[in-house]
Write a protein that holds these residues in place. Structure first.
Motif, mmCIF file in Angstrom:
data_model
loop_
_atom_site.group_PDB
_atom_site.id
_atom_site.type_symbol
_atom_site.label_atom_id
_atom_site.label_comp_id
_atom_site.label_asym_id
_atom_site.label_seq_id
_atom_site.Cartn_x
_atom_site.Cartn_y
_atom_site.Cartn_z
ATOM 1 N N PRO A 1 -16.925 -34.701 -78.037
ATOM 2 C CA PRO A 1 -17.009 -33.251 -77.812
ATOM 3 C C PRO A 1 -17.262 -32.880 -76.366
ATOM 4 N N ALA A 2 -18.012 -33.711 -75.641
ATOM 5 C CA ALA A 2 -18.242 -33.429 -74.223
ATOM 6 C C ALA A 2 -16.924 -33.464 -73.447
ATOM 7 N N LEU A 3 -16.101 -34.471 -73.717
ATOM 8 C CA LEU A 3 -14.805 -34.555 -73.055
ATOM 9 C C LEU A 3 -13.888 -33.417 -73.485
ATOM 10 N N ALA A 4 -13.895 -33.080 -74.769
ATOM 11 C CA ALA A 4 -13.059 -31.982 -75.252
ATOM 12 C C ALA A 4 -13.415 -30.676 -74.561
ATOM 13 N N ALA A 5 -14.698 -30.490 -74.260
ATOM 14 C CA ALA A 5 -15.146 -29.262 -73.593
ATOM 15 C C ALA A 5 -14.780 -29.229 -72.119
ATOM 16 N N GLY A 6 -14.401 -30.376 -71.541
ATOM 17 C CA GLY A 6 -14.059 -30.439 -70.130
ATOM 18 C C GLY A 6 -15.150 -31.004 -69.256
ATOM 19 N N CYS A 7 -16.204 -31.564 -69.870
ATOM 20 C CA CYS A 7 -17.287 -32.178 -69.104
ATOM 21 C C CYS A 7 -16.898 -33.587 -68.672
ATOM 22 N N THR A 8 -17.674 -34.134 -67.753
ATOM 23 C CA THR A 8 -17.601 -35.546 -67.421
ATOM 24 C C THR A 8 -18.877 -36.215 -67.908
ATOM 25 N N VAL A 9 -18.832 -37.535 -68.114
ATOM 26 C CA VAL A 9 -19.888 -38.200 -68.873
ATOM 27 C C VAL A 9 -20.338 -39.482 -68.185
ATOM 28 N N VAL A 10 -21.643 -39.707 -68.220
ATOM 29 C CA VAL A 10 -22.224 -41.022 -67.937
ATOM 30 C C VAL A 10 -22.897 -41.481 -69.224
ATOM 31 N N LEU A 11 -22.370 -42.531 -69.812
ATOM 32 C CA LEU A 11 -22.880 -43.063 -71.076
ATOM 33 C C LEU A 11 -23.766 -44.264 -70.799
ATOM 34 N N LYS A 12 -24.997 -44.227 -71.336
ATOM 35 C CA LYS A 12 -25.866 -45.407 -71.279
ATOM 36 C C LYS A 12 -26.153 -45.871 -72.700
ATOM 37 N N PRO A 13 -25.539 -46.961 -73.114
ATOM 38 C CA PRO A 13 -25.847 -47.507 -74.436
ATOM 39 C C PRO A 13 -27.173 -48.249 -74.412
ATOM 40 N N SER A 14 -27.650 -48.579 -75.600
ATOM 41 C CA SER A 14 -28.829 -49.433 -75.690
ATOM 42 C C SER A 14 -28.544 -50.790 -75.057
ATOM 43 N N GLU A 15 -29.546 -51.361 -74.415
ATOM 44 C CA GLU A 15 -29.377 -52.694 -73.839
ATOM 45 C C GLU A 15 -29.200 -53.754 -74.927
ATOM 46 N N ILE B 1 -11.287 -48.400 -72.603
ATOM 47 C CA ILE B 1 -10.261 -47.767 -73.426
ATOM 48 C C ILE B 1 -10.022 -46.333 -72.968
ATOM 49 N N GLY B 2 -11.086 -45.626 -72.580
ATOM 50 C CA GLY B 2 -10.924 -44.269 -72.082
ATOM 51 C C GLY B 2 -10.032 -44.207 -70.853
ATOM 52 N N THR B 3 -10.247 -45.128 -69.926
ATOM 53 C CA THR B 3 -9.409 -45.167 -68.720
ATOM 54 C C THR B 3 -7.967 -45.524 -69.078
ATOM 55 N N GLU B 4 -7.805 -46.502 -69.969
ATOM 56 C CA GLU B 4 -6.460 -46.889 -70.389
ATOM 57 C C GLU B 4 -5.731 -45.730 -71.063
ATOM 58 N N ALA B 5 -6.489 -44.876 -71.755
ATOM 59 C CA ALA B 5 -5.879 -43.752 -72.462
ATOM 60 C C ALA B 5 -5.473 -42.617 -71.529
ATOM 61 N N GLY B 6 -5.959 -42.632 -70.285
ATOM 62 C CA GLY B 6 -5.557 -41.604 -69.343
ATOM 63 C C GLY B 6 -6.665 -40.736 -68.803
ATOM 64 N N LEU B 7 -7.921 -41.075 -69.085
ATOM 65 C CA LEU B 7 -9.013 -40.321 -68.471
ATOM 66 C C LEU B 7 -8.992 -40.546 -66.962
ATOM 67 N N PRO B 8 -9.049 -39.502 -66.154
ATOM 68 C CA PRO B 8 -9.093 -39.687 -64.709
ATOM 69 C C PRO B 8 -10.358 -40.427 -64.282
ATOM 70 N N PRO B 9 -10.341 -41.080 -63.109
ATOM 71 C CA PRO B 9 -11.532 -41.790 -62.635
ATOM 72 C C PRO B 9 -12.764 -40.881 -62.606
ATOM 73 N N GLY B 10 -13.882 -41.426 -63.062
ATOM 74 C CA GLY B 10 -15.137 -40.698 -63.021
ATOM 75 C C GLY B 10 -15.409 -39.821 -64.222
ATOM 76 N N VAL B 11 -14.424 -39.646 -65.106
ATOM 77 C CA VAL B 11 -14.633 -38.748 -66.246
ATOM 78 C C VAL B 11 -15.522 -39.404 -67.301
ATOM 79 N N LEU B 12 -15.330 -40.691 -67.562
ATOM 80 C CA LEU B 12 -16.206 -41.421 -68.476
ATOM 81 C C LEU B 12 -16.691 -42.685 -67.787
ATOM 82 N N ASN B 13 -17.978 -42.725 -67.508
ATOM 83 C CA ASN B 13 -18.613 -43.870 -66.864
ATOM 84 C C ASN B 13 -19.604 -44.487 -67.849
#
Length: 496
Positions: free
Chosen positions: A179-193, A205-217
């Motif tokens: 939903p964050a991406l759908a809204a037009g936001c950019t994201v920094v995701l920190k999963p559990s260690e 996969i996000g980059t491979e799908a066509g997300l521009p650099p920096g949109v999903l980190n």
């Protein structure tokens, strides 16, 4: 996965080559010198050494997301174009479904059949649903005076920090990211260690799908360092967190100590599951109660860990739950026949066993389980555990255990059932079993919970919101309501 043997899955798991570097600004080669070991709970063996983010790496990821939001194309794309990228992510998740399911199963102990059929289905469905929704939203033009025009636009909120736990690593990441991406936001995701590998795959996969650099980190590291750095960063506009109530309090403090970023929290639970004598099918109610507490090894914030049963049917229901617990197959998460896998870590197993010991000391009756299972494997397995004769004042009835431990309490009338159900600091979910339509409505309204399931448990789809009340948090994941977390309303008033 039913057509694949245990030996075949073991061989395919050994062939996995998971990413180990942060995914920052469209590249998967980011990382410093520090690393940490990701240990599989199925056998205690190290799966990979993964880059350990300090404040510098988190800062790089936030800077990339900031640039992508302030001057990149993503927030300025037509919503339909953003939606197409999300649909492509869903397609790639489907194409790599087995690899991702194996990764989830290895890193957090979930049975492979659940990882493939439930975890991956949820992630794929989430990206597809928000991809389809992206261009269906509308702005508003309220009716005002004849000489004025009012416009209310929903704009992307900015850089989103998403911190997600280990129990559903891809599902919960998808609930924030899509939903964050759908809204037009950019994201920094920190999963559990404890479960970073599947999230690192999602970033690529996000980059491979066509997300521009920096949109999903994606940055990997622990909460006290990487998590706090994200929570305190002044260039993060929104923080979305799923995890414990204790850590949720930290993020509220981080927001207060930084830029007053909005913080959305989905926290713990101690969910009641109420079975009345007029339940449509007592055997089904008991079977569902057992499934609910033992699914995902009980490592669910919505787990129906308090079974509230009317005294007239308590023995019948409890005996059925105990019988099911004793039949449940605890085994290697990579075995398709396994029904309950390993708890996420050795330390977590010790914590859950501590709750079991406390329950015995407090006088609850241990009906089944309560001991370690499959110790020879080197993994962190626990027998399905059921206590009855639980008093509401006992810690078993008050504290979130986050394991396959069920507490059975009894009541004599409906008012007492509601009082027991609401006698908790949490308010995430609840269950109710009754054939009476009026009872279903009145009790559902009286229960202090974000979701009430009637004659079922853990049902729903992407059309309905999910979240809690009281100390279970605020805001909602899923549904169109999730976009409220990642957008700002702007009013434009035009004098004609």
């Amino acid at each position: 996965m039913q057509d694949v043997t245990h030996d075949e899955l073991l061989a395919r798991a050994k062939a996995l080559d998971p990413p180990v570097h942060h995914h920052i600004d469209g590249t998967g080669e980011a990382g410093g010198g520090a690393s940490f070991a990701v240990v599989s709970p199925r056998d205690g063996q190290v799966l990979a050494e993964v880059a350990d983010a300090g404040r510098a790496e988190v800062g790089l990821a936030v800077a990339a997301a900031r640039r992508a939001f302030d001057s990149g194309p993503w927030p300025r794309l037509a919503p339909a174009d953003r939606g197409r990228v999300l649909l492509r992510i869903a397609d790639l998740l489907e194409e790599r479904r087995e690899e991702l399911a194996l990764t989830v199963s290895l890193e957090m102990g979930k049975p492979i059949t659940d990882a493939y059929a439930i975890e991956l289905r949820a992630a794929i469905t989430t990206f597809r649903w928000y991809g389809q929704l992206a261009d269906k939203l509308t702005d508003e033009s309220p009716h005002t005076a004849p000489d004025s025009l009012a416009l209310v636009a929903r704009e992307p909120a900015g850089v989103v920090g998403a911190v997600v736990p280990w129990n559903f690593p891809l599902t919960l990441a998808s609930w924030k990211v899509a939903p964050a991406l759908a809204a037009g936001c950019t994201v920094v995701l920190k999963p559990s260690e404890w479960s970073p590998l599947s999230a690192l795959l999602l970033g690529r996969i996000g980059t491979e799908a066509g997300l521009p650099p920096g949109v999903l980190n994606v940055v990997t590291g622990d909460g006290p360092t990487a998590g706090s750095a994200l929570g305190l960063h002044p260039d993060v506009d929104v923080l979305a967190f799923t995890g414990s109530t204790a850590v949720g309090r930290h993020f509220l403090r981080y927001a207060a100590d930084s830029n007053l970023k909005r913080v959305w929290l989905e926290l713990g639970g101690k969910s009641p599951n109420i079975i009345l004598p007029d339940a449509p099918d007592l055997q089904k109610a008991a079977a569902t109660a057992a499934w609910g507490i033992f699914f995902n090894q009980g490592e669910m914030c919505t787990a129906p860990s308090r079974l509230l049963v009317h005294s007239s049917v308590a023995d019948q229901v409890t005996d059925a739950v105990v019988d099911r617990a004793r039949q449940l197959r605890v085994g290697d998460p990579l075995d398709p026949a396994t029904e309950m896998g390993a708890l996420a870590r050795e330390g977590h197993l010790a914590r859950v066993l501590g709750h079991v010991a406390t329950g015995v000391d407090e006088g609850a009756r241990l009906r089944t389980g309560g001991a370690r299972a499959r110790a020879e494997s080197g993994g962190s397995f626990l027998q399905p555990t059921v206590f009855d004769r639980v008093d509401p004042a006992m810690r078993l009835a008050r504290e979130e255990i986050f394991g396959p431990v069920l507490s059975v309490l009894t009541f004599d009338d409906l008012d007492e059932a509601v009082r027991l159900a609401n006698a908790t600091e949490y308010g995430l979910a609840a269950g109710l079993w009754t054939s009476d339509l009026s009872t279903a409505h009145t009790v559902s309204r009286a229960l202090k919970a974000g979701t009430v399931w009637v004659n079922c448990y853990e049902e729903g789809d992407l059309t309905v919101p999910f979240g809690g009340t009281k100390q279970s948090g605020n805001g909602r994941d899923k549904s169109a309501h999730a976009l409220e977390k990642y957008t700002e309303l702007k009013t434009t008033w035009i004098q004609l």
